[in-house]
Scaffold this motif. Structure first.
Motif, PDB file in Angstrom:
ATOM      1  N   MET A 157       0.831  -1.211   0.000  1.00  0.00           N
ATOM      2  CA  MET A 157       0.000   0.000   0.000  1.00  0.00           C
ATOM      3  C   MET A 157       0.862   1.257   0.000  1.00  0.00           C
ATOM      4  O   MET A 157       0.605   2.216  -0.733  1.00  0.00           O
ATOM      5  N   LEU A 158       1.894   1.257   0.855  1.00  0.00           N
ATOM      6  CA  LEU A 158       2.770   2.418   0.957  1.00  0.00           C
ATOM      7  C   LEU A 158       3.552   2.628  -0.341  1.00  0.00           C
ATOM      8  O   LEU A 158       3.747   3.764  -0.785  1.00  0.00           O
ATOM      9  N   LYS A 159       3.978   1.523  -0.956  1.00  0.00           N
ATOM     10  CA  LYS A 159       4.703   1.612  -2.227  1.00  0.00           C
ATOM     11  C   LYS A 159       3.834   2.269  -3.294  1.00  0.00           C
ATOM     12  O   LYS A 159       4.275   3.185  -4.006  1.00  0.00           O
ATOM     13  N   VAL A 160       2.600   1.823  -3.416  1.00  0.00           N
ATOM     14  CA  VAL A 160       1.688   2.387  -4.417  1.00  0.00           C
ATOM     15  C   VAL A 160       1.429   3.865  -4.131  1.00  0.00           C
ATOM     16  O   VAL A 160       1.468   4.700  -5.041  1.00  0.00           O
ATOM     17  N   LYS A 161       1.173   4.195  -2.884  1.00  0.00           N
ATOM     18  CA  LYS A 161       0.933   5.592  -2.512  1.00  0.00           C
ATOM     19  C   LYS A 161       2.108   6.477  -2.928  1.00  0.00           C
ATOM     20  O   LYS A 161       1.929   7.532  -3.559  1.00  0.00           O
ATOM     21  N   ASN A 162       3.317   6.056  -2.592  1.00  0.00           N
ATOM     22  CA  ASN A 162       4.504   6.867  -2.887  1.00  0.00           C
ATOM     23  C   ASN A 162       4.739   7.003  -4.388  1.00  0.00           C
ATOM     24  O   ASN A 162       5.127   8.077  -4.870  1.00  0.00           O
ATOM     25  N   GLU A 163       4.483   5.941  -5.150  1.00  0.00           N
ATOM     26  CA  GLU A 163       4.688   6.002  -6.603  1.00  0.00           C
ATOM     27  C   GLU A 163       3.659   6.907  -7.266  1.00  0.00           C
ATOM     28  O   GLU A 163       3.969   7.640  -8.209  1.00  0.00           O
ATOM     29  N   ILE A 164       2.418   6.872  -6.781  1.00  0.00           N
ATOM     30  CA  ILE A 164       1.388   7.763  -7.332  1.00  0.00           C
ATOM     31  C   ILE A 164       1.785   9.217  -7.117  1.00  0.00           C
ATOM     32  O   ILE A 164       1.690  10.055  -8.024  1.00  0.00           O
ATOM     33  N   VAL A 165       2.237   9.523  -5.910  1.00  0.00           N
ATOM     34  CA  VAL A 165       2.664  10.892  -5.595  1.00  0.00           C
ATOM     35  C   VAL A 165       3.848  11.294  -6.479  1.00  0.00           C
ATOM     36  O   VAL A 165       3.888  12.401  -7.032  1.00  0.00           O
ATOM     37  N   ARG A 166       4.814  10.389  -6.631  1.00  0.00           N
ATOM     38  CA  ARG A 166       6.014  10.688  -7.423  1.00  0.00           C
ATOM     39  C   ARG A 166       5.659  10.935  -8.890  1.00  0.00           C
ATOM     40  O   ARG A 166       6.142  11.896  -9.505  1.00  0.00           O
ATOM     41  N   TYR A 167       4.820  10.087  -9.454  1.00  0.00           N
ATOM     42  CA  TYR A 167       4.484  10.225 -10.864  1.00  0.00           C
ATOM     43  C   TYR A 167       3.660  11.483 -11.125  1.00  0.00           C
ATOM     44  O   TYR A 167       3.818  12.131 -12.162  1.00  0.00           O
ATOM     45  N   LYS A 168       2.795  11.846 -10.196  1.00  0.00           N
ATOM     46  CA  LYS A 168       2.024  13.077 -10.365  1.00  0.00           C
ATOM     47  C   LYS A 168       2.948  14.291 -10.364  1.00  0.00           C
ATOM     48  O   LYS A 168       2.746  15.251 -11.126  1.00  0.00           O
ATOM     49  N   SER A 169       3.950  14.251  -9.499  1.00  0.00           N
ATOM     50  CA  SER A 169       4.904  15.367  -9.432  1.00  0.00           C
ATOM     51  C   SER A 169       5.712  15.455 -10.725  1.00  0.00           C
ATOM     52  O   SER A 169       5.952  16.552 -11.252  1.00  0.00           O
ATOM     53  N   GLU A 170       6.137  14.302 -11.245  1.00  0.00           N
ATOM     54  CA  GLU A 170       6.930  14.292 -12.474  1.00  0.00           C
ATOM     55  C   GLU A 170       6.126  14.761 -13.680  1.00  0.00           C
ATOM     56  O   GLU A 170       6.661  15.401 -14.592  1.00  0.00           O
ATOM     57  N   ARG A 171       4.830  14.439 -13.704  1.00  0.00           N
ATOM     58  CA  ARG A 171       3.983  14.840 -14.830  1.00  0.00           C
ATOM     59  C   ARG A 171       3.830  16.359 -14.915  1.00  0.00           C
ATOM     60  O   ARG A 171       3.556  16.908 -15.978  1.00  0.00           O
ATOM     61  N   LYS A 172       3.979  17.046 -13.787  1.00  0.00           N
ATOM     62  CA  LYS A 172       3.906  18.503 -13.799  1.00  0.00           C
ATOM     63  C   LYS A 172       5.097  19.107 -14.542  1.00  0.00           C
ATOM     64  O   LYS A 172       5.023  20.214 -15.063  1.00  0.00           O
ATOM     65  N   ALA A 207     -10.605   2.137   8.910  1.00  0.00           N
ATOM     66  CA  ALA A 207     -10.807   2.703   7.565  1.00  0.00           C
ATOM     67  C   ALA A 207     -10.256   4.124   7.479  1.00  0.00           C
ATOM     68  O   ALA A 207      -9.598   4.489   6.494  1.00  0.00           O
ATOM     69  N   THR A 208     -10.515   4.926   8.502  1.00  0.00           N
ATOM     70  CA  THR A 208     -10.016   6.303   8.526  1.00  0.00           C
ATOM     71  C   THR A 208      -8.490   6.334   8.475  1.00  0.00           C
ATOM     72  O   THR A 208      -7.888   7.186   7.810  1.00  0.00           O
ATOM     73  N   HIS A 209      -7.867   5.384   9.158  1.00  0.00           N
ATOM     74  CA  HIS A 209      -6.414   5.276   9.147  1.00  0.00           C
ATOM     75  C   HIS A 209      -5.892   5.044   7.732  1.00  0.00           C
ATOM     76  O   HIS A 209      -4.914   5.678   7.300  1.00  0.00           O
ATOM     77  N   TYR A 210      -6.549   4.163   6.978  1.00  0.00           N
ATOM     78  CA  TYR A 210      -6.088   3.868   5.624  1.00  0.00           C
ATOM     79  C   TYR A 210      -6.370   5.007   4.665  1.00  0.00           C
ATOM     80  O   TYR A 210      -5.570   5.279   3.765  1.00  0.00           O
ATOM     81  N   TYR A 211      -7.479   5.703   4.828  1.00  0.00           N
ATOM     82  CA  TYR A 211      -7.742   6.881   4.008  1.00  0.00           C
ATOM     83  C   TYR A 211      -6.653   7.944   4.241  1.00  0.00           C
ATOM     84  O   TYR A 211      -6.138   8.546   3.295  1.00  0.00           O
ATOM     85  N   LYS A 212      -6.319   8.158   5.492  1.00  0.00           N
ATOM     86  CA  LYS A 212      -5.402   9.244   5.852  1.00  0.00           C
ATOM     87  C   LYS A 212      -3.958   8.910   5.500  1.00  0.00           C
ATOM     88  O   LYS A 212      -3.233   9.758   4.962  1.00  0.00           O
ATOM     89  N   ASN A 213      -3.512   7.696   5.800  1.00  0.00           N
ATOM     90  CA  ASN A 213      -2.096   7.365   5.692  1.00  0.00           C
ATOM     91  C   ASN A 213      -1.688   6.716   4.375  1.00  0.00           C
ATOM     92  O   ASN A 213      -0.501   6.661   4.052  1.00  0.00           O
ATOM     93  N   TYR A 214      -2.675   6.202   3.607  1.00  0.00           N
ATOM     94  CA  TYR A 214      -2.339   5.537   2.355  1.00  0.00           C
ATOM     95  C   TYR A 214      -3.095   6.116   1.158  1.00  0.00           C
ATOM     96  O   TYR A 214      -3.059   5.552   0.065  1.00  0.00           O
ATOM     97  N   ASN A 215      -3.778   7.244   1.375  1.00  0.00           N
ATOM     98  CA  ASN A 215      -4.497   7.940   0.293  1.00  0.00           C
ATOM     99  C   ASN A 215      -5.438   7.008  -0.466  1.00  0.00           C
ATOM    100  O   ASN A 215      -5.501   7.027  -1.700  1.00  0.00           O
ATOM    101  N   MET A 216      -6.173   6.184   0.266  1.00  0.00           N
ATOM    102  CA  MET A 216      -7.111   5.258  -0.372  1.00  0.00           C
ATOM    103  C   MET A 216      -8.208   6.021  -1.107  1.00  0.00           C
ATOM    104  O   MET A 216      -8.739   7.004  -0.611  1.00  0.00           O
ATOM    105  N   LYS A 217      -8.544   5.519  -2.304  1.00  0.00           N
ATOM    106  CA  LYS A 217      -9.705   6.064  -3.009  1.00  0.00           C
ATOM    107  C   LYS A 217     -10.990   5.547  -2.382  1.00  0.00           C
ATOM    108  O   LYS A 217     -11.976   6.276  -2.262  1.00  0.00           O
ATOM    109  N   ARG A 218     -10.995   4.267  -2.035  1.00  0.00           N
ATOM    110  CA  ARG A 218     -12.178   3.673  -1.420  1.00  0.00           C
ATOM    111  C   ARG A 218     -11.764   2.583  -0.442  1.00  0.00           C
ATOM    112  O   ARG A 218     -10.777   1.882  -0.655  1.00  0.00           O
ATOM    113  N   VAL A 219     -12.531   2.473   0.607  1.00  0.00           N
ATOM    114  CA  VAL A 219     -12.477   1.310   1.492  1.00  0.00           C
ATOM    115  C   VAL A 219     -13.832   0.619   1.367  1.00  0.00           C
ATOM    116  O   VAL A 219     -14.881   1.261   1.487  1.00  0.00           O
ATOM    117  N   TYR A 220     -13.810  -0.679   1.088  1.00  0.00           N
ATOM    118  CA  TYR A 220     -15.038  -1.448   0.913  1.00  0.00           C
ATOM    119  C   TYR A 220     -15.279  -2.323   2.135  1.00  0.00           C
ATOM    120  O   TYR A 220     -14.338  -2.805   2.765  1.00  0.00           O
TER     121      TYR A 220
END
Length: 420
Positions: A193-208, A241-254
């Motif tokens: 989860m942390l790996k995906v979160k960090n890569e999403i942030v990195r790629y968004k920054s690079e796209r700018k 669920a709140t923990h995962y939304y806050k710390n891993y930038n989850m789009k959805r918790v099911y």
């Protein structure tokens, strides 16, 4: 391999995938290019639902239902006596393309049991997505279920080809996971989860900076919790669920109600399935946290560890906090308007726009879609006195429930009259 054998696999592995509800496809825009096949719309592509509300519009399958783990809550656990099957990589690719061309589906949701080890399984899931993108030029939606314990390298590659990634946390608490899945470690879920979160942030920054930087998991990541397999309260579930939304930038918790699949002293008995209404209340709470500005501590805390099944969580909060009411529709800010039971966010925005031109009364609110059978106990609009100021919370609750039941009876009677 014969068509009959592939169809048999499809029956087995599609049925095994039905317990995973985190297959929403919204949030990704992948346009067609180079005369490829399909596209992914930002509006989402989940159009078809089963009678219990689960989405089935994607080709939703497991790569295999073989598994090296023996999680008590899982139908595919190694000790369960079920028919096993496994797709080849090319078979999944061919099924996806053929189903798409027949207009049966608009995307793929691919999960898997774990055979051999997490990396071996994750590598095959990535290979399916890679073949679809690069060899078939498929631009439709792809959701890959990440395998707990998979390497960072494979998680990185998965995000380059999938629209959404998800790692199911499975049990809301660490203690519950240890009880029902002792072979698994909590960090096996949180590390990818942390790996995906960090890569999403990195790629968004690079796209700018570099516009042609490829998108990485453009629809983000999600997770799923099994509800009712262990004794967690609604507070435990939603705080997690709140923990995962806050710390891993989850789009959805099911939230998926536990379906008893075998007798086990650690689990609820067969026949004691978690009611769908509890799932619904958890989703409503989730909605309040994400879109209505509520803090989880306002809804669930030590004095209120569980949600009221009879009423929705916003009404429950309002009844416990009558000191905040009545809310004046014509003067209140957006935050307080959103806290009135029976007033949704669309209605809030309509109220804010309309009252710039005139004072609003109940007839205006009714036309805006406000549920006055609930809202009238918590608001004023033009009237000098708050007509329900002397009512107690239990009285208001009873009146609202009585009104809702009456509406249901009237609707049911009118439907029956069509056949008389």
């Amino acid at each position: 391999m014969s068509f009959e054998r592939v169809r048999e696999k499809l029956n087995i592995l599609a049925d095994a995938a039905k317990y995973d509800v985190s297959c929403s496809s919204s949030g990704s825009i992948r346009t067609n290019k180079n005369k490829g096949l399909g596209n992914s719309s930002g509006m989402g592509i989940c159009h078809s639902y089963t009678e219990d509300g689960r989405c089935v519009s994607l080709l939703k399958i497991l790569l295999t239902n073989y598994c090296i783990f023996d999680c008590a809550y899982c139908v595919t656990r190694k000790s369960n006596d079920i028919k096993r099957a496994a797709f080849k990589i090319q078979e999944v690719v061919d099924l996806t393309i053929n189903f798409y061309r027949r207009n049966y589906i608009e995307g793929l949701f691919l999960s898997s049991g774990i055979f051999k080890n997490p990396d071996f399984t994750m590598e095959r899931l990535v290979a399916v997505a890679k073949k679809l993108r690069l060899e078939e030029n498929f631009n439709g939606y792809i959701h890959l279920k990440s395998i707990p314990g998979a390497s960072d390298e494979l998680m990185f590659e998965a995000g380059l080809y999938a629209d959404r990634l998800s790692v199911n946390i499975e049990i809301p608490t660490i203690s519950g996971l240890k009880l029902l899945a002792p072979d698994k470690k909590h960090e096996d879920f949180t590390k990818p989860m942390l790996k995906v979160k960090n890569e999403i942030v990195r790629y968004k920054s690079e796209r700018k900076i570099i516009k042609n930087t490829p998108k990485y998991a453009p629809a983000g990541q999600s997770t799923q919790m099994i509800i009712g397999a262990t004794g967690e309260s609604d507070k435990d579930i939603m705080y997690s669920a709140t923990h995962y939304y806050k710390n891993y930038n989850m789009k959805r918790v099911y939230y998926s109600g536990y379906v008893p699949v075998a007798e086990d002293s650690r689990l609820p008995s067969i026949g004691s399935q978690v009611p769908m209404l509890r799932e619904n209340r958890l989703y409503q709470t989730d909605w309040l946290l994400r879109f209505y500005g509520f803090d989880i501590r306002e809804i669930l805390n030590n004095s209120t560890p569980n949600l009221d099944i009879d009423i929705d969580p916003k009404l429950g909060w309002a009844l416990r906090n009558l000191n905040h009411f009545p809310v004046d529709i014509n003067t209140a800010d957006k935050r307080m308007l959103a806290r009135i039971p029976g007033v949704g966010m669309q209605s809030v925005n309509r109220i804010l726009k309309a009252r710039k031109f005139r004072r609003l009364d109940r007839e205006h609110l009714k036309r805006m879609g406000v549920a006055l059978n609930r809202a009238k106990y918590f608001m004023v609009c033009g009237a000098k006195n708050w007509e329900t100021k002397d009512l107690q919370p239990e009285t208001i609750k009873g009146l609202i429930l009585q009104s809702s039941q009456g509406k249901f009876r009237n609707k049911y009677s009118s439907q029956l009259s069509l056949f008389n």
